[in-house]
Design a protein around this motif. Sequence first.
Motif, PDB file in Angstrom:
ATOM      1  N   ARG A   5     102.114 -11.254 122.130  1.00 24.82           N
ATOM      2  CA  ARG A   5     102.551 -10.421 121.000  1.00 24.82           C
ATOM      3  C   ARG A   5     102.174  -8.960 121.234  1.00 24.82           C
ATOM      4  NH1 ARG A   5      99.319 -13.146 116.316  1.00 24.82           N
ATOM      5  NH2 ARG A   5      97.849 -13.079 118.032  1.00 24.82           N
ATOM      6  N   GLY A   6     100.947  -8.744 121.752  1.00 20.87           N
ATOM      7  CA  GLY A   6     100.486  -7.370 121.998  1.00 20.87           C
ATOM      8  C   GLY A   6     101.353  -6.666 123.025  1.00 20.87           C
ATOM      9  N   GLU A   7     101.716  -7.403 124.080  1.00 25.05           N
ATOM     10  CA  GLU A   7     102.537  -6.810 125.142  1.00 25.05           C
ATOM     11  C   GLU A   7     103.947  -6.517 124.618  1.00 25.05           C
ATOM     12  OE1 GLU A   7     101.469  -5.874 128.160  1.00 25.05           O
ATOM     13  OE2 GLU A   7      99.454  -6.559 127.649  1.00 25.05           O
ATOM     14  N   ALA A   8     104.486  -7.440 123.812  1.00 28.13           N
ATOM     15  CA  ALA A   8     105.832  -7.232 123.257  1.00 28.13           C
ATOM     16  C   ALA A   8     105.833  -6.020 122.328  1.00 28.13           C
ATOM     17  CB  ALA A   8     106.286  -8.482 122.512  1.00 28.13           C
ATOM     18  N   GLN A   9     104.741  -5.862 121.601  1.00 26.68           N
ATOM     19  CA  GLN A   9     104.643  -4.703 120.706  1.00 26.68           C
ATOM     20  C   GLN A   9     104.600  -3.402 121.511  1.00 26.68           C
ATOM     21  OE1 GLN A   9     100.980  -4.153 118.380  1.00 26.68           O
ATOM     22  NE2 GLN A   9     102.267  -4.128 116.556  1.00 26.68           N
ATOM     23  N   LEU A  10     103.864  -3.431 122.636  1.00 29.48           N
ATOM     24  CA  LEU A  10     103.805  -2.234 123.486  1.00 29.48           C
ATOM     25  C   LEU A  10     105.201  -1.867 123.997  1.00 29.48           C
ATOM     26  CD1 LEU A  10     100.580  -2.870 125.614  1.00 29.48           C
ATOM     27  CD2 LEU A  10     100.957  -1.057 123.926  1.00 29.48           C
ATOM     28  N   ALA A  11     106.056  -2.873 124.157  1.00 27.15           N
ATOM     29  CA  ALA A  11     107.426  -2.595 124.607  1.00 27.15           C
ATOM     30  C   ALA A  11     108.324  -2.185 123.446  1.00 27.15           C
ATOM     31  CB  ALA A  11     107.999  -3.822 125.309  1.00 27.15           C
ATOM     32  N   GLY A  12     107.769  -2.107 122.232  1.00 23.16           N
ATOM     33  CA  GLY A  12     108.532  -1.571 121.109  1.00 23.16           C
ATOM     34  C   GLY A  12     109.104  -2.602 120.155  1.00 23.16           C
ATOM     35  N   PHE A  13     108.759  -3.905 120.344  1.00 21.82           N
ATOM     36  CA  PHE A  13     109.284  -4.892 119.406  1.00 21.82           C
ATOM     37  C   PHE A  13     108.365  -4.942 118.186  1.00 21.82           C
ATOM     38  CE2 PHE A  13     109.580  -9.471 118.011  1.00 21.82           C
ATOM     39  CZ  PHE A  13     110.759  -9.271 117.305  1.00 21.82           C
ATOM     40  N   ASP A  14     108.847  -4.472 117.031  1.00 17.72           N
ATOM     41  CA  ASP A  14     107.917  -4.267 115.926  1.00 17.72           C
ATOM     42  C   ASP A  14     107.633  -5.506 115.077  1.00 17.72           C
ATOM     43  OD1 ASP A  14     110.272  -4.374 114.629  1.00 17.72           O
ATOM     44  OD2 ASP A  14     110.252  -2.306 113.862  1.00 17.72           O
TER      45      ASP A  14
END
Length: 551
Positions: A322-331
């Motif tokens: 989840r943290g990595e996906a958030q870093l890629a901009g998925f809110d």
Amino acid sequence: MEGARPVRAARGTQLTAKTWPQEAALRMLQNNLDPEVAEHPDELVVYGGTGRAARDWPSFDALVRTLTTLADDETMLVQSGRPVGVMRTHEWAPRVLIANSNLVGDWATWEEFRRLEALGLTMYGQMTAGSWIYIGTQGILQGTYETFAAVAAKRFGGSLAGTVTLTAGLGGMGGAQPLAVTMNGGVAIVVECDPSRITRRIEHGYLDVQAATVDDALRLADDARASRRPLSIGVLGNAARIVPDLLRRGAAVDVVTDQTSAHDPLAYLPAGVAFEDWAAERSKDPAGFTQRARESMAAHVEAMVGFLDAGAEVFDYGNSIRGEAQLAGFDRAFAFPGFVPAYIRPLFCEGKGPFRWAALSGDPADIAATDRAILELFPDNEPLARWIRMAGEKVRFQGLPARICWLGYGERDRAGLRFNELVAAGELSAPVVIGRDHLDAGSVASPYRETEAMADGSDAIADWPLLNALVNTASGATWVSIHHGGGVGMGRSIHAGQVTVADGTPLAAEKIARVLSNDPGMGVIRHVDAGYDHAADVAERRGVRVPMREG
Ligand code: NAD
């Protein structure tokens, strides 16, 4: 890696080191690198993508040399996989003290870690790789079994029969998922991009079949689900492609999680990169590769959220995806919870966690005897008994025979003392080591996993694992470790471990009584402090002293 060679721990009662505690550390270091145990033994990598047992082969040789000559009043200090000193201590002190992968806060990034690693100054210790108590996939199997049992209890009336779980990753940890699902009666579809991992899990009896295609996997899953038959199915491919694809097709999936090595973007294969090109692509351009991996993780997590919206039970299985996906901009990455707040925290309040032990004799009969001892000690605990019986039947040992079960405060010390008596009585053919994962009730600060969403907001307070290591050192553990990073990656966790040897001596009994009370006791007090009533009840009932509640 230069100096690579096959490693295997000695069996039997012939000592190479001076006494059993040092011999135990030596055998467990070697056991971590046994080709049956380690994912990439030539690279000294035990599990979790890059988790190492020693920094390099010269360090490994120095560790072995030092453990072989270490006296009962000496302590070897290990700095990120390299022995850096031997100090005069005393017989109650640990024989080995280990600090792995620790960096000062502002420097605790993957970039800085890799720069220092390339200079040969550090290594990644994961949780039980650099602390020499990894016992192969069984170690996580029990925790995974507990988690899926809790999912079943929460959503599906206590069994996964008639449900399909979709997940990815069949590595050292993730390889436990298919068996944990089928042990709970369910069907698992597991996506994995490395064909050798699928073959290995089938050989080890953790995975039932490999589907030829995604269509084939769906057909097999639908059949098994309709007849409420447990079945685990491996599918070769990239999860960042297959999970969104299954969502688009409206596949009947009830539970979704993931155990790819998402905590480290270089260990997650981006969509569009062929498995064969992985190593070359990531070393050519680590920064660009990281970006592509994160974008793929965002697509993967977006599909997981899609399944959540469609009504599935979805959780993060401790790999930071989840943290990595958030870093890629998925809110909406954090739309689904981590597995600890969702299922495990009530157990932590009781000091319950992954208690494990290994037979230094190498004789499976010793583990069978300890299994019987556990069944006798805790006759009223039916889930525990079910696990021990199933593990005895289904778990194939990797390396030294070992067992794991979740025990709490007031239970671990009883089990440890019983094992020590069995060694003293000659009912076990050699001593056993008793340890645990760093993922435990009171030994870790990890805001994306073990301490996510603490009741008082203390998720990132890292004093607890440090106190845990200190109290285990003060209580007589045989080796104690403090690590940074672990399963969730650099900058995201600090955790501690202990291993204590039951060699049948009265001194070992005294140490076991203290360590195996104080160690789970940390879990109880940590959760009392955070405001969990359940932990406060446990402390009161079992006499765990909490000064702020006294007087
Ligand atoms: P591992 O590196 O041994 O295995 C990861 C697997 O994922 C590999 O087989 C790899 O080929 C596969 N993979 C990578 N990218 C993929 C993709 N895009 N599609 C399909 N497969 C892909 O790691 P592991 O030891 O199995 O650990 C898995 C993760 O779980 C790690 O992030 C680890 O830190 C975390 N972890 C969780 C817990 C827990 O309690 N839940 C405990 C320890 C570790």
